[in-house]
Design an enzyme around this catalytic site. Sequence first.
Site, PDB file in Angstrom:
ATOM      1  CG  ASP A  64      -0.286  -0.357   2.516  1.00 40.27           C
ATOM      2  OD1 ASP A  64       0.953  -0.388   2.564  1.00 40.27           O
ATOM      3  OD2 ASP A  64      -0.992  -0.576   3.507  1.00 40.27           O
ATOM      4  CG  ASN A 133      -8.973  -0.789  11.752  1.00 40.49           C
ATOM      5  OD1 ASN A 133      -8.041  -1.471  11.312  1.00 40.49           O
ATOM      6  ND2 ASN A 133      -9.414   0.291  11.128  1.00 40.49           N
ATOM      7  CG  HIS A 135      -5.898  -1.675   8.665  1.00 39.24           C
ATOM      8  ND1 HIS A 135      -5.996  -0.376   9.086  1.00 39.24           N
ATOM      9  CD2 HIS A 135      -4.583  -1.977   8.742  1.00 39.24           C
ATOM     10  CE1 HIS A 135      -4.799   0.082   9.399  1.00 39.24           C
ATOM     11  NE2 HIS A 135      -3.927  -0.875   9.200  1.00 39.24           N
ATOM     12  CD  GLU A 140      -8.780   1.609   7.531  1.00 41.61           C
ATOM     13  OE1 GLU A 140      -8.677   0.675   8.356  1.00 41.61           O
ATOM     14  OE2 GLU A 140      -8.301   2.739   7.725  1.00 41.61           O
TER      15      GLU A 140
HETATM   16  C1  GLP Z   1      -0.537   0.440   8.603  1.00 36.41           C
HETATM   17  C2  GLP Z   1      -0.258  -0.305   7.280  1.00 36.41           C
HETATM   18  C3  GLP Z   1      -0.457  -1.766   7.432  1.00 36.41           C
HETATM   19  C4  GLP Z   1       0.195  -2.197   8.737  1.00 36.41           C
HETATM   20  C5  GLP Z   1      -0.611  -1.680   9.884  1.00 36.41           C
HETATM   21  C6  GLP Z   1       0.008  -1.936  11.240  1.00 36.41           C
HETATM   22  O1  GLP Z   1      -1.471   1.412   8.524  1.00 36.41           O
HETATM   23  N1  GLP Z   1      -0.974   0.164   6.164  1.00 36.41           N
HETATM   24  O2  GLP Z   1       0.085  -2.441   6.318  1.00 36.41           O
HETATM   25  O3  GLP Z   1       0.230  -3.585   8.811  1.00 36.41           O
HETATM   26  O4  GLP Z   1      -0.964  -0.333   9.694  1.00 36.41           O
HETATM   27  O5  GLP Z   1       1.023  -1.035  11.529  1.00 36.41           O
HETATM   28  P1  GLP Z   1       2.034  -1.205  12.729  1.00 36.41           P
HETATM   29  O6  GLP Z   1       2.923  -2.346  12.354  1.00 36.41           O
HETATM   30  O7  GLP Z   1       2.791   0.102  12.789  1.00 36.41           O
HETATM   31  O8  GLP Z   1       1.241  -1.491  13.937  1.00 36.41           O
END
Ligand code: GLP
Length: 246
Positions: A64, A133, A135, A140
């Site tokens: 992404d 959440n 995702h 989302e």
């Molecule tokens: C982000 C990314 C995801 C990631 C998630 C968790 O927004 N788009 O790909 O897995 O949130 O992030 P973190 O590893 O900082 O908790």
Amino acid sequence: MVVEDWDALGRIAALIVAQQLHDNPLSVLALPTGKTPLTLYCWLVRMYDEGTVDFSANRTFNLDEFYGIDRDNPGSFAAYMRREFFGHVNLRPENINLLDPLAHDVDAECRCYERKIRDAGGIDLAILGIGQNGHLAFNEPGSPFDSRTRLVRLTPQTIKDNRSFFRDLSEVPHFALTMGLGTIMEARHVLLLASGRRKAKVIARALQGAVTVACPASVLQQHPKLTVVVDKDAAARLLDVGSRSR
Ligand code: GLP
């Protein structure tokens, strides 16, 4: 697999990636960003420096990217990947695929990304983090399980969670481009990573709760080859199914 801590999570995940590259040196990888995979990238760079992994034949697709910011913005996932991984290993620039955060024709950009994944023979290993959440990438809650790469609106919670990559909250984009859940589910092997107590609830929900679009990561229960690596804190709320049935 439950490991001791965040560093062990990165080391085990790096060994899984190394095994994948050993089994198929032409592997196509889907790559995550966020805090969770930082230790994975650290270990992969270390293994590359030691000569135990070689990325020269691999193609990568990032999961992404924020929409509407420049790739040189330090908060962009392109900048993150350069900083944490691409700048330190021997991936060929032409084999690195990133969604264009400034694409004018968003639909064309997303279709092109899907076509490039197909032309590469599909994703061999998709490495995923998980949002609080539920995702996956930026899919989302409410994202259809058969969704493809597309533009999405981020939830207020996700915008807040990504604050640390930017100077302040007002700079965090409200839109992003993301691989779809359908795209991710077509990967031949999925590796899900989670670290820390703040992920404990969502890991239990995703892996042992109902399969529902309300928790996008729950779709992974239907994946034929899913590997989960979590640290003790993230595993804290998982039910021991074995002892429950005794
Ligand atoms: C982000 C990314 C995801 C990631 C998630 C968790 O927004 N788009 O790909 O897995 O949130 O992030 P973190 O590893 O900082 O908790």
